[in-house]
Write a protein that holds these residues in place. Structure first.
Motif, PDB file in Angstrom:
ATOM      1  N   THR A 329      -6.064  -2.386  36.238  1.00  0.00           N
ATOM      2  CA  THR A 329      -6.769  -1.267  35.602  1.00  0.00           C
ATOM      3  C   THR A 329      -5.875  -0.770  34.467  1.00  0.00           C
ATOM      4  O   THR A 329      -4.901  -1.430  34.109  1.00  0.00           O
ATOM      5  CB  THR A 329      -7.070  -0.146  36.627  1.00  0.00           C
ATOM      6  OG1 THR A 329      -7.874   0.858  36.003  1.00  0.00           O
ATOM      7  CG2 THR A 329      -5.810   0.489  37.158  1.00  0.00           C
ATOM      8  N   GLU A 333      -6.919   5.222  33.726  1.00  0.00           N
ATOM      9  CA  GLU A 333      -7.881   5.146  34.832  1.00  0.00           C
ATOM     10  C   GLU A 333      -7.193   5.376  36.172  1.00  0.00           C
ATOM     11  O   GLU A 333      -7.715   6.086  37.042  1.00  0.00           O
ATOM     12  CB  GLU A 333      -8.563   3.777  34.823  1.00  0.00           C
ATOM     13  CG  GLU A 333      -9.596   3.594  33.724  1.00  0.00           C
ATOM     14  CD  GLU A 333     -10.911   4.268  34.075  1.00  0.00           C
ATOM     15  OE1 GLU A 333     -11.523   3.902  35.097  1.00  0.00           O
ATOM     16  OE2 GLU A 333     -11.308   5.183  33.337  1.00  0.00           O
ATOM     17  N   GLU A 336      -6.054   9.187  36.368  1.00  0.00           N
ATOM     18  CA  GLU A 336      -7.119  10.192  36.277  1.00  0.00           C
ATOM     19  C   GLU A 336      -7.996  10.204  37.529  1.00  0.00           C
ATOM     20  O   GLU A 336      -8.648  11.211  37.818  1.00  0.00           O
ATOM     21  CB  GLU A 336      -7.972   9.922  35.035  1.00  0.00           C
ATOM     22  CG  GLU A 336      -7.250  10.256  33.726  1.00  0.00           C
ATOM     23  CD  GLU A 336      -7.926   9.633  32.510  1.00  0.00           C
ATOM     24  OE1 GLU A 336      -9.027   9.053  32.677  1.00  0.00           O
ATOM     25  OE2 GLU A 336      -7.335   9.693  31.416  1.00  0.00           O
ATOM     26  N   HIS A 337      -8.013   9.096  38.262  1.00  0.00           N
ATOM     27  CA  HIS A 337      -8.756   9.047  39.516  1.00  0.00           C
ATOM     28  C   HIS A 337      -7.820   9.340  40.684  1.00  0.00           C
ATOM     29  O   HIS A 337      -6.599   9.372  40.536  1.00  0.00           O
ATOM     30  CB  HIS A 337      -9.411   7.673  39.692  1.00  0.00           C
ATOM     31  CG  HIS A 337     -10.559   7.421  38.765  1.00  0.00           C
ATOM     32  ND1 HIS A 337     -10.396   6.920  37.496  1.00  0.00           N
ATOM     33  CD2 HIS A 337     -11.890   7.624  38.924  1.00  0.00           C
ATOM     34  CE1 HIS A 337     -11.584   6.810  36.905  1.00  0.00           C
ATOM     35  NE2 HIS A 337     -12.499   7.230  37.754  1.00  0.00           N
ATOM     36  N   TRP A 341      -9.754   6.219  45.058  1.00  0.00           N
ATOM     37  CA  TRP A 341     -10.273   5.311  44.028  1.00  0.00           C
ATOM     38  C   TRP A 341      -9.346   4.117  43.859  1.00  0.00           C
ATOM     39  O   TRP A 341      -9.804   2.960  43.813  1.00  0.00           O
ATOM     40  CB  TRP A 341     -10.421   6.059  42.708  1.00  0.00           C
ATOM     41  CG  TRP A 341     -11.008   5.254  41.598  1.00  0.00           C
ATOM     42  CD1 TRP A 341     -12.323   5.078  41.301  1.00  0.00           C
ATOM     43  CD2 TRP A 341     -10.275   4.502  40.599  1.00  0.00           C
ATOM     44  NE1 TRP A 341     -12.474   4.267  40.203  1.00  0.00           N
ATOM     45  CE2 TRP A 341     -11.245   3.899  39.741  1.00  0.00           C
ATOM     46  CE3 TRP A 341      -8.930   4.281  40.345  1.00  0.00           C
ATOM     47  CZ2 TRP A 341     -10.877   3.095  38.660  1.00  0.00           C
ATOM     48  CZ3 TRP A 341      -8.564   3.477  39.273  1.00  0.00           C
ATOM     49  CH2 TRP A 341      -9.528   2.890  38.448  1.00  0.00           C
TER      50      TRP A 341
END
Length: 460
Positions: A329, A333, A336-337, A341
């Motif tokens: 990823t 990403e 922020e998750h 996740w």
């Protein structure tokens, strides 16, 4: 104390106690073995407290050394390739080479005795793993290709003031972590039997090499030169190496949190404890490295392929049967998750990883055989997990009681490398050895999300 090193006392070489008929034939390396020629040896060992007495007898380092040598000689009857050396054979055109084990070449497995005027506390109490631990192992800086002229196995026994460290360095081209700890387990079993002759072994190693249909047993590689490996022998830039402990309760809470966040996505699949822990250190290490949000990052988990093949290979298969399961990823990403996740990404990668993926990878390699290079498999924007808390490390005893700690040498260490061990108290507890630059380690130590899950280690 960083200038301290274990002091060499003596050495000898150990051969299998009995002649092994299979050892008279070339021991060919399978595809996953040959790909490991670039890597360092596996260097791990166990730290034991020195017993004050053994029944009516006082502890004797000389008796311990002799019993270790005797049991090692019996163990090598079952793990006979470890007593040989690598050999290369060129093809007629001089463009390819066959690398295999000549089980009768060389003097055998190396056995070293050393001493160190330090205590167990000097090894275990510092925040970082002391550099002196590196001197508990043989083959410093060696890569597996060096098995052409170095021993494929070395046992180094270092006597401390109040303890004994048994360090084992094994050529990674001959076996992975599963095989490595299987060797330890059999050696311990034979040592506990205290028999002078052959000892029945509960889990015999299986040496029949595994090749996909239509391939093997002799696989030629593009011509390899020793100079191709010189850069790999250099020590990494300054790294801090620290072990973080996670109790079984802490991991259970982490797993529950990951599943709660994961299930908000209306999925019924469950995140495992290992996936939750991997998601935690992936997010925490990447945050500590302070990378750009658009930077691609990977989490690579070294995984045992034996049970993923169809039909599966037995766990006793001696050799390399591992893969690097990769999840990708961006830094943005990932951060922020939430934890759930990231754990979901890892869970999906594990779910998708099976027989077809393993065989496709091996077939691609067989169509273009090559020795993997470390800089291709790693980068300073990612993390990579090695070893496993499932390995039976603390079940190994050599007349000294249960070990108080597991430690490893500097081999295969780089930025973002994570090595997992079972916690000494068992019960699903885990120790993680993490390697980071000093400023990044300081950031990790200040990361509340990470440190709130870390537990105080059990005191021996």
């Amino acid at each position: 104390m960083s200038s301290e090193i274990a002091k060499y006392v003596s050495e000898c070489f150990i051969k299998p106690k009995y002649e092994v008929q299979e050892a008279k034939q070339p021991y060919y390396l399978a595809p996953m073995d040959l790909g490991m020629l670039f890597a360092h040896y596996i260097q791990q060992g166990l730290l034991f407290a020195k017993p004050s007495n053994l029944g009516d007898e006082q502890f004797s380092i000389h008796k311990l050394l002799q019993s270790l040598k005797d049991s090692l000689s019996l163990t090598l009857v079952h793990f006979y390739p470890l007593a040989g050396q690598l050999t290369s054979l060129m093809d007629e055109a001089g463009q390819k080479c066959l690398v295999y084990v000549d089980c009768n070449k060389g003097p055998g497995a190396r056995f070293i005795h050393a001493t160190l005027d330090m205590t167990i506390s000097d090894i275990l109490l510092p925040t970082d793993v002391p550099e002196v631990v590196q001197s508990f192992f043989d083959h410093e800086g060696a890569v597996n290709y060096d098995g052409h002229y170095m021993s494929l196995l070395t046992i180094k026994v270092t006597e401390l003031l109040d303890g004994v460290f048994i360090g084992c360095s094994m050529n990674h081209a001959l076996g992975d972590g599963t095989s490595y700890w299987h060797f330890w387990n059999v050696w311990s079993e034979i040592h506990r039997a205290k028999a002078g002759e052959s000892v029945p072994v509960s889990r015999m190693p299986i040496h029949n090499r595994w090749f996909p249909d239509g391939y093997g047993p002799a696989i030629y590689l593009p011509l390899i030169q020793p100079d191709d490996f010189i850069s790999l022998q250099e020590k990494p830039d300054q790294l801090r190496v620290r072990i973080f402990h996670f109790s079984s309760d802490s991991i259970a809470k982490l797993k529950a949190k990951a599943n709660e966040e994961h299930n908000h996505n209306n999925t019924s699949s469950e995140i495992s404890s290992f996936q939750a822990l991997s998601a935690l250190y992936w997010r925490s290490i990447i945050r500590a490295l302070n990378l750009a949000h658009d930077q691609v990052t990977n989490c690579r988990l070294t995984t045992n392929n034996r049970h993923r093949l169809n039909p599966p290979l037995p766990q006793e298969y001696f050799g390399n049967c591992i893969g690097a399961l990769k999840t990708t990823t961006t830094v943005g990403e990932l951060l922020e998750h939430n934890l759930g996740w990231a754990a979901s990404l890892l869970h999906q990668s594990v779910t998708n990883y099976g027989d077809k993926v393993v065989r496709d990878f091996i077939h691609r390699w067989l169509h273009s055989p090559a020795v993997f290079k470390l800089d291709v498999l790693t980068d300073c924007y990612s993390v990579m997990m090695g070893s496993s808390p499932r390995f039976d490390m603390y079940g190994n005893e050599f007349g000294l009681g249960k070990a108080v700690a597991v430690r490893r040498g500097y081999a295969n260490k780089f930025v973002g490398k994570v090595t997992s061990y079972p916690g000494v108290e068992g019960g699903g507890s885990v120790d993680l050895e993490i390697c980071l630059p000093p400023h990044s380690m300081e950031a990790l130590e200040s990361d509340e999300d990470f440190m709130n899950v870390v537990s105080l280690p059990l005191k021996g």
